[in-house]
Design a protein around this motif. Structure first.
Motif, PDB file in Angstrom:
ATOM      1  N   GLY A 224       0.990  -1.317   0.109  1.00  0.00           N
ATOM      2  CA  GLY A 224       0.010   0.108   0.085  1.00  0.00           C
ATOM      3  C   GLY A 224       0.923   1.316  -0.275  1.00  0.00           C
ATOM      4  O   GLY A 224       0.229   2.369  -0.680  1.00  0.00           O
ATOM      5  N   PHE A 225       2.509   1.501   0.748  1.00  0.00           N
ATOM      6  CA  PHE A 225       2.444   2.256   0.367  1.00  0.00           C
ATOM      7  C   PHE A 225       4.150   2.585   0.114  1.00  0.00           C
ATOM      8  O   PHE A 225       4.671   2.975   0.394  1.00  0.00           O
ATOM      9  N   SER A 226       4.191   1.653  -1.073  1.00  0.00           N
ATOM     10  CA  SER A 226       6.269   1.555  -1.392  1.00  0.00           C
ATOM     11  C   SER A 226       6.365   0.788  -2.579  1.00  0.00           C
ATOM     12  O   SER A 226       5.156  -0.554  -2.662  1.00  0.00           O
ATOM     13  N   TYR A 227       6.476   1.185  -3.146  1.00  0.00           N
ATOM     14  CA  TYR A 227       7.006   0.095  -5.018  1.00  0.00           C
ATOM     15  C   TYR A 227       8.217  -0.524  -4.404  1.00  0.00           C
ATOM     16  O   TYR A 227       8.982  -1.510  -5.509  1.00  0.00           O
ATOM     17  N   PHE A 228       8.934  -0.495  -3.957  1.00  0.00           N
ATOM     18  CA  PHE A 228      10.014  -1.409  -3.151  1.00  0.00           C
ATOM     19  C   PHE A 228       9.807  -2.688  -3.857  1.00  0.00           C
ATOM     20  O   PHE A 228      10.856  -2.983  -4.553  1.00  0.00           O
ATOM     21  N   PRO A 229       8.957  -3.153  -3.440  1.00  0.00           N
ATOM     22  CA  PRO A 229       8.939  -5.066  -3.727  1.00  0.00           C
ATOM     23  C   PRO A 229       9.960  -5.086  -5.126  1.00  0.00           C
ATOM     24  O   PRO A 229      10.354  -5.991  -6.156  1.00  0.00           O
ATOM     25  N   LEU A 230       9.036  -4.208  -6.245  1.00  0.00           N
ATOM     26  CA  LEU A 230       9.046  -4.297  -7.517  1.00  0.00           C
ATOM     27  C   LEU A 230       9.974  -4.165  -8.182  1.00  0.00           C
ATOM     28  O   LEU A 230      10.215  -4.411  -8.581  1.00  0.00           O
ATOM     29  N   GLN A 231      10.374  -2.783  -7.211  1.00  0.00           N
ATOM     30  CA  GLN A 231      12.139  -2.676  -7.908  1.00  0.00           C
ATOM     31  C   GLN A 231      13.435  -3.562  -7.321  1.00  0.00           C
ATOM     32  O   GLN A 231      13.809  -2.764  -8.485  1.00  0.00           O
ATOM     33  N   LEU A 232      12.927  -4.466  -6.212  1.00  0.00           N
ATOM     34  CA  LEU A 232      13.645  -5.388  -5.736  1.00  0.00           C
ATOM     35  C   LEU A 232      14.265  -6.272  -7.389  1.00  0.00           C
ATOM     36  O   LEU A 232      15.381  -6.402  -7.151  1.00  0.00           O
ATOM     37  N   ALA A 233      13.068  -6.648  -8.117  1.00  0.00           N
ATOM     38  CA  ALA A 233      13.751  -7.283 -10.327  1.00  0.00           C
ATOM     39  C   ALA A 233      14.747  -6.508 -10.227  1.00  0.00           C
ATOM     40  O   ALA A 233      15.573  -7.126 -10.571  1.00  0.00           O
ATOM     41  N   THR A 234      14.680  -5.015 -10.269  1.00  0.00           N
ATOM     42  CA  THR A 234      14.936  -4.492 -11.511  1.00  0.00           C
ATOM     43  C   THR A 234      16.906  -4.528 -11.137  1.00  0.00           C
ATOM     44  O   THR A 234      17.597  -5.104 -11.061  1.00  0.00           O
ATOM     45  N   TYR A 235      17.008  -4.109  -9.228  1.00  0.00           N
ATOM     46  CA  TYR A 235      18.151  -4.474  -8.807  1.00  0.00           C
ATOM     47  C   TYR A 235      18.681  -5.526  -8.742  1.00  0.00           C
ATOM     48  O   TYR A 235      19.712  -6.084  -9.301  1.00  0.00           O
ATOM     49  N   LEU A 236      18.292  -6.848  -8.102  1.00  0.00           N
ATOM     50  CA  LEU A 236      18.765  -8.257  -8.886  1.00  0.00           C
ATOM     51  C   LEU A 236      19.095  -8.093  -9.926  1.00  0.00           C
ATOM     52  O   LEU A 236      20.447  -9.179 -10.421  1.00  0.00           O
ATOM     53  N   ALA A 271      23.955 -22.082 -11.058  1.00  0.00           N
ATOM     54  CA  ALA A 271      23.323 -20.693 -11.921  1.00  0.00           C
ATOM     55  C   ALA A 271      21.693 -20.710 -12.163  1.00  0.00           C
ATOM     56  O   ALA A 271      21.216 -19.455 -12.016  1.00  0.00           O
ATOM     57  N   VAL A 272      21.641 -21.966 -12.686  1.00  0.00           N
ATOM     58  CA  VAL A 272      20.538 -22.248 -13.266  1.00  0.00           C
ATOM     59  C   VAL A 272      18.905 -21.691 -12.307  1.00  0.00           C
ATOM     60  O   VAL A 272      17.904 -21.173 -12.024  1.00  0.00           O
ATOM     61  N   GLN A 279      13.734 -15.196 -10.408  1.00  0.00           N
ATOM     62  CA  GLN A 279      12.476 -14.603 -11.304  1.00  0.00           C
ATOM     63  C   GLN A 279      11.261 -15.157 -10.545  1.00  0.00           C
ATOM     64  O   GLN A 279      10.352 -14.441 -11.387  1.00  0.00           O
ATOM     65  N   LEU A 280      11.032 -16.373 -10.155  1.00  0.00           N
ATOM     66  CA  LEU A 280       9.740 -16.882  -9.609  1.00  0.00           C
ATOM     67  C   LEU A 280       9.293 -16.080  -8.556  1.00  0.00           C
ATOM     68  O   LEU A 280       8.495 -15.733  -8.336  1.00  0.00           O
ATOM     69  N   ILE A 281      10.138 -15.333  -7.899  1.00  0.00           N
ATOM     70  CA  ILE A 281      10.083 -14.671  -7.116  1.00  0.00           C
ATOM     71  C   ILE A 281       9.630 -13.266  -7.217  1.00  0.00           C
ATOM     72  O   ILE A 281       7.996 -12.561  -6.488  1.00  0.00           O
ATOM     73  N   SER A 282      10.391 -12.963  -7.752  1.00  0.00           N
ATOM     74  CA  SER A 282       9.713 -11.293  -8.061  1.00  0.00           C
ATOM     75  C   SER A 282       8.472 -11.603  -9.122  1.00  0.00           C
ATOM     76  O   SER A 282       7.323 -10.772  -9.544  1.00  0.00           O
ATOM     77  N   LEU A 283       7.938 -12.954 -10.015  1.00  0.00           N
ATOM     78  CA  LEU A 283       6.848 -12.834 -10.134  1.00  0.00           C
ATOM     79  C   LEU A 283       5.536 -12.730  -9.126  1.00  0.00           C
ATOM     80  O   LEU A 283       4.642 -12.573  -9.904  1.00  0.00           O
ATOM     81  N   GLY A 284       5.933 -13.834  -8.579  1.00  0.00           N
ATOM     82  CA  GLY A 284       5.358 -13.398  -7.177  1.00  0.00           C
ATOM     83  C   GLY A 284       4.853 -11.881  -6.254  1.00  0.00           C
ATOM     84  O   GLY A 284       3.972 -11.938  -6.319  1.00  0.00           O
ATOM     85  N   ILE A 285       5.753 -11.641  -6.456  1.00  0.00           N
ATOM     86  CA  ILE A 285       5.874  -9.962  -5.843  1.00  0.00           C
ATOM     87  C   ILE A 285       4.764  -9.412  -7.217  1.00  0.00           C
ATOM     88  O   ILE A 285       3.744  -8.738  -6.574  1.00  0.00           O
ATOM     89  N   LEU A 286       5.168  -9.109  -8.490  1.00  0.00           N
ATOM     90  CA  LEU A 286       3.915  -8.886  -9.517  1.00  0.00           C
ATOM     91  C   LEU A 286       2.560  -8.954  -9.303  1.00  0.00           C
ATOM     92  O   LEU A 286       1.710  -8.445  -9.011  1.00  0.00           O
ATOM     93  N   GLY A 287       2.409 -10.973  -9.143  1.00  0.00           N
ATOM     94  CA  GLY A 287       1.558 -10.985  -8.194  1.00  0.00           C
ATOM     95  C   GLY A 287       0.840 -10.139  -7.986  1.00  0.00           C
ATOM     96  O   GLY A 287      -0.465 -10.769  -7.608  1.00  0.00           O
ATOM     97  N   ALA A 288       1.689 -10.146  -6.272  1.00  0.00           N
ATOM     98  CA  ALA A 288       0.672  -9.478  -5.391  1.00  0.00           C
ATOM     99  C   ALA A 288       0.389  -8.129  -5.678  1.00  0.00           C
ATOM    100  O   ALA A 288      -0.854  -7.374  -5.369  1.00  0.00           O
TER     101      ALA A 288
END
Ligand code: UDP
Ligand code: MG
Length: 322
Positions: A224-236, A271-272, A279-288
């Motif tokens: 509700g108050f932050s985009y940080f989790p969305l930006q996390l994917a970019t940083y990573l 590595a894979v 990627q899955l975590i980032s997708l989950g965050i997007l999903g939220a």
């Protein structure tokens, strides 16, 4: 019809049968002592232990009580929202029904309001009888919110607070489905201040906030108050891409000098899997975030009231007038 009261007390109630009478007695003692008019909005959040009947009984005896009976359990934040919608007071005080927030502190909140503050939150200086896990998770949560959101959420505050009518009006206009009221009441601005108090033990019963509900509240607060989790994917992404660019010359040199043959599937596999996980975590965050967008688009009502006594009263007045 009664005129508008000076104060509204709101208590969200979910299976608090052994607390309701004590809550009523202690709040009444404090509020009657002010010598001013007040009302008590008791929101029954789908209780199944007889709390509903207890609330309606009290309401039948005391017309200061405004009962709001939900059709099912909608959750603490929504129950408080319904209370805010119904409140008519010039100052509105939100208090837990389990007497962890001592009603006597209301007088201190009112004092600050009289000085001109529009949001007076109660800060927990000490907490009695709570598990180390609750204390630890609460501390971690406030620090995280502090870091990753742009609102300056005061540490160790709950929903126990006083809101001026002006603030309530603004909040009532914010109909977001996933609500974190403490954050929202900071976000609106106005003159804010805190009052310290010692959080008591529950008067009776068990907490109605199991881990699942705590998590839900925390993720509503963050999304509700932050985009940080969305930006996390970019940083990573930048981090991993940077790492692999550095790896290219390293591999070339190792190959050319022949000092290390770089054998093994294990490294490739790690590595894979690592990147797959990221990627899955980032997708989950997007999903939220998308799920919350979906809830907003669907625009269902925030809560459903089973017995709307006010509406019934209005209808009765109407038929009587015809
Ligand atoms: N509550 C509610 N709906 C819920 C859960 C809790 O209305 O789904 C109410 C509960 O009756 C209490 C307040 O919210 O008045 C705070 O809950 P609780 O005391 O269980 O939380 P804790 O103090 O343990 O964090
Ligand atoms: Mg409690």
């Amino acid at each position: 019809m009664r005129g508008k009261p000076i104060y509204t007390i709101i208590a969200p109630i979910y299976n608090e049968i052994d607390n309701i009478q004590a809550l009523y007695d202690r709040v009444s003692a404090v509020m009657d002592g002010t010598g001013e008019s007040w009302e008590f909005v008791m929101v029954d959040d789908g209780s199944s232990d007889g709390s509903t009947a207890a609330i309606l009984d009290l309401a039948a005896k005391d017309d200061k009580i405004v009962p709001v009976i939900f059709a099912r359990n909608f959750g603490h934040q929504i129950a408080v929202t319904a209370g805010l919608d119904r409140s008519q007071g010039e100052a509105v005080i939100i208090i837990d029904a389990d007497l962890q927030d001592p009603p006597e502190v209301i007088l201190q909140l009112i004092e600050k309001w009289r000085e001109g503050y529009e949001v007076v939150y109660a800060v927990r200086s000490k907490r009695e009888g709570e598990s180390w896990f609750k204390l630890f998770s609460a501390a971690a949560f406030y620090r995280l919110i502090q870091r990753i959101t742009d609102i300056n959420l005061p540490m160790d505050t709950g929903d126990f607070r006083l809101l001026d009518r002006k603030v309530v009006q603004v909040l009532n206009g914010m109909r977001e489905k996933h609500r974190f009221l403490r954050g929202m009441s900071v976000w609106v601005g106005f003159r804010q201040t805190g009052v310290e108090y010692e959080r008591a033990e529950r008067f009776a019963g068990e907490t109605k906030y199991p881990l699942k509900k705590m998590f839900r509240l925390a993720s509503d607060a963050i999304t509700g108050f932050s985009y940080f989790p969305l930006q996390l994917a970019t940083y990573l992404g930048f981090f991993v891409a940077g790492l692999s660019i550095l790896a290219i010359p390293a591999v070339v040199i190792l190959r050319m000098t022949g000092s290390h043959p770089l054998l093994g599937q294990a490294t490739t596999l790690i590595a894979v899997l690592f990147l797959g996980g990221v990627q899955l975590i980032s997708l989950g965050i997007l999903g939220a975030y998308i799920g919350r967008l979906y809830d907003e688009a669907r625009d269902r009502p925030l809560y459903i009231v089973r017995e709307d006594l006010e509406v019934k009263q209005e209808q009765a007045d109407k038929t009587a007038g015809e």
